[in-house]
Design an enzyme around this catalytic site. Structure first.
Site, PDB file in Angstrom:
ATOM      1  N   CYS A  47     -28.185  17.121  13.144  1.00 19.10           N
ATOM      2  CA  CYS A  47     -29.157  18.095  13.625  1.00 19.10           C
ATOM      3  C   CYS A  47     -30.527  17.454  13.744  1.00 19.10           C
ATOM      4  CB  CYS A  47     -29.232  19.279  12.647  1.00 19.10           C
ATOM      5  SG  CYS A  47     -27.639  20.079  12.358  1.00 19.10           S
ATOM      6  N   ARG A  79     -29.271  22.609  15.949  1.00 18.21           N
ATOM      7  CA  ARG A  79     -27.968  22.369  15.322  1.00 18.21           C
ATOM      8  C   ARG A  79     -26.958  21.737  16.257  1.00 18.21           C
ATOM      9  NH1 ARG A  79     -23.306  26.420  12.985  1.00 18.21           N
ATOM     10  NH2 ARG A  79     -22.368  24.903  11.553  1.00 18.21           N
ATOM     11  N   ASP A 112     -21.693  22.915   4.217  1.00 23.33           N
ATOM     12  CA  ASP A 112     -22.348  22.148   3.160  1.00 23.33           C
ATOM     13  C   ASP A 112     -23.809  22.525   2.959  1.00 23.33           C
ATOM     14  OD1 ASP A 112     -23.009  21.122   5.643  1.00 23.33           O
ATOM     15  OD2 ASP A 112     -22.668  19.027   5.113  1.00 23.33           O
TER      16      ASP A 112
END
Length: 631
Positions: free
Chosen positions: A2, A50, A100
């Site tokens: 990202c 993203r 995550d």
């Protein structure tokens, strides 16, 4: 993977315009084409772009913690997030997503800055704790993921994954740091202790910075460093078995993704080792890709093809023309700061090829630094033995003058090019290694500068920070210090910058399993003879991989990703070379002696000397300044 950006006010928590942060993230759209977001509160705003890799639909950013007490924007991957998640759940944490990112938030809330030592992966993130009214910036151990920062005139600190994110902020000054020009001419890149622009910094690898609204910016804190101070004492067989275990662990942990995954395959030891271990654990054929050149001396596709056939991979390759230089302006713009590693071009091309079929690609980067695979490291180990036999005072008095008088014989066979060796042996080990690593020596750089630029630089020389780094290294031998310098200085500044920018330019996530920190720590503790033996670098790694790879792949001379820039600058780019010294952008800076550069260009074009690396540096500097609209 990202792109992140944000603004934080140190002192009075002034309002932050979200549109300003959105402009910063828009400049990073190539890093994250799958989603975007901005979050703002008094004195802070965080922005994110993203590229979806894990939990494709469920982990948008900026992301809040479960209790709303913290917000994060995160670039990278945490490979042990599932194990951490189970540990945190056992102590009461609750999760709403399957990715995550939320694990980092919960880890911060439980352990604070100590959470970093529990994260296995590559990352740069910014986390705002609403209760503490503090911003936590962190970068991974080895600097795989970048993070730029700048203190602005309104008292705020801005940060972004790339310099172009900061350049989107109207208060950022575009004033070049002359010391960065000296650094760039020495190394071919601007190292992490400096930035091309005054007032801009880079959070160093293995560091974090904790900022509060009611205090001036705190200095970054080192939270990890690799140590070469210890030595493993096990047998070669036991060390080989452990190495294979750690290699498998590093590779398999990086094969977790909810998108198509593959690997770069050059046909060298490192990428072939990664592919071999991927094939061992994968159910389906590994997707591999290679780039070759239409110049036979530069083409390695036959070796890559041999490895692909051995492991029955789904292999694709593409041949790049030897005159593939038409987009060097676009290449320069990818890096923002000047970047002269010519292997960036084929790295970009192989990233483009990979992105046609995968979103994540594993690479073989890092083994040369960790296991002593560079020729310069082997030479340094030999030179250090020679230095130990002759007092430095004698070496300086005899070898220094001899080296300065020795002709620079670019045309001669390598063993007859004694000038560099004599100059190196006349210096300390640290100074000698800095000379070996530099593209151009200080005496050549000094001759290029204008009188005004020499006054600006004063006594500063680009080699000194590297010399100081090596002298303070946690190390036991000269080889240790050389490898420490490569891991702490060369790797983040050159190799990882190259891979990050070229892969992210095409929205591809590159993962480096051979830079798993546990593997690097293991390698750093190996005795010298397990790293270099019989003139071979990476001895233990090659020995361990003999069961997987052909002898010809393991023990052929190292080639690397090269491009024919010497030929370009004598042929189709000759006019570019001639125009460097008087080119509009570079000439306006007043930094250089244009006549001296012109003389070097003519010597190269005529074939009398090889100045290709220096001329390429100056050409990329000129293009970079033009892209930045500075000069």
């Amino acid at each position: 993977m990202c792109g992140i950006a944000g603004i934080f006010h140190c002192g009075t928590p002034k309002p932050v315009d979200p549109a300003r942060v959105r402009a910063m993230t828009d400049a990073l759209a190539h890093r994250g084409p799958d989603g975007e977001g901005v979050w703002a509160a008094p004195g802070v705003a965080l922005g994110h772009r993203r590229l979806s890799i894990i939990d494709l639909a469920g982990s948008p950013q900026p992301m809040a913690s479960a209790d709303g007490g913290a917000m994060i924007v995160f670039n990278g991957e945490i490979y042990n997030f599932r194990e951490l998640r189970r540990e945190l759940e056992s102590s009461g944490a609750r999760f709403r997503t399957d990715g995550d990112t939320e694990t980092i938030l919960a880890a911060w809330q439980k352990w604070g800055p100590d959470c970093l030592s529990r994260l296995h992966g590559m990352f740069a993130f910014a986390l705002y704790d609403l209760g503490r009214r503090a911003l936590f910036l962190a970068r991974d151990r080895l600097g795989v993921k970048p993070l730029y920062t700048a203190l602005l005139s309104d008292g705020s600190l801005a940060f972004a994954s790339e310099l172009k994110g900061l350049l989107a902020h109207p208060l950022l000054r575009r004033e070049v740091d002359p010391l960065a020009v000296e650094d760039y001419l020495a190394w071919g890149y601007v190292p992490d202790h400096r930035s091309m622009l005054k007032g801009v910094g880079k959070l160093a690898a293995g560091h974090y910075q904790l900022l509060k609204h009611d205090a001036p910016p705190a200095a970054p804190v080192r939270w990890w460093d690799v140590s070469f101070a210890e030595r493993r004492r096990e047998s070669a067989a036991d060390l080989e078995a452990e190495l294979l275990f750690r290699l498998r662990e590093a590779v398999t942990s990086r094969m977790v993704a909810d998108v198509p995954l593959g690997a770069f395959l050059s046909g060298g030891v490192d990428s072939s080792s990664v592919v071999a271990l991927m094939a061992e654990s994968a159910r389906d054929p590994v997707r591999t890709c290679s780039i070759g050149f239409d110049t036979a001396a530069l083409d390695e596709t036959s070796y890559a093809r041999e490895v692909a056939e051995r492991f029955d991979t789904d292999h694709r390759e593409r041949i790049v023309a030897s005159n593939d230089f038409a987009e060097i302006g676009r290449l320069a713009a990818m890096f923002d700061e000047p970047f002269a590693d010519a292997s960036a071009l084929p790295t970009w091309r192989v990233s483009q090829l990979a992105r046609e079929t995968v979103t994540v690609a594993l690479s073989g980067d890092g083994a040369d630094e960790a296991f002593a695979g560079y020729r310069r490291q082997r030479f340094h180990a030999v030179e250090e033995r020679a230095r130990s036999l002759v007092p430095q005072s004698v070496r300086r008095r005899v070898l220094g003058p001899l080296g300065s008088l020795w002709p620079k014989a670019d045309w001669a066979p390598r063993p007859l090019r004694a000038k560099t060796t004599l100059m190196s042996l006349s210096q300390s080990g640290e100074e000698g290694y800095a000379r070996a690593l530099a593209i151009s020596p200080p005496e050549l750089r000094a001759g290029l500068y204008s009188e005004a630029m020499r006054r600006e630089l004063g006594e500063y020389r680009a080699e000194q920070p590297l010399v100081d780094l090596m002298r303070s290294a946690p190390a036991r031998s000269g080889l240790d210090r050389a490898q420490y310098a490569d891991l702490a200085f060369w790797l983040p500044g050159d190799i990882l910058t190259k891979v990050d920018r070229t892969s992210m330019a095409v929205s591809l996530e590159a993962r480096e399993p051979l830079l798993d920190h546990r593997l690097v720590e293991f390698a750093a503790a190996l005795p010298d003879r397990m790293r270099i033996r019989g003139g071979q670098g990476k001895w233990l790694l090659k020995h361990a991989m003999e069961r997987y790879l052909p002898h010809g792949v393991l023990y052929r001379p190292k080639q690397g990703f090269v491009t024919p820039i010497a030929q370009w600058l004598r042929g189709p780019l000759a006019s570019e070379a001639r125009g460097i010294g008087c080119g509009a952008t570079l000439a306006r800076t007043g930094w250089f002696d244009g006549e001296r550069i012109a003389a070097l260009a003519e010597a190269h074009i005529s074939g009398r000397s090889d100045h290709s690396r220096l001329l390429w540096q100056l050409l990329m500097l000129d293009r970079s300044l033009a892209a930045l609209k500075i000069a």
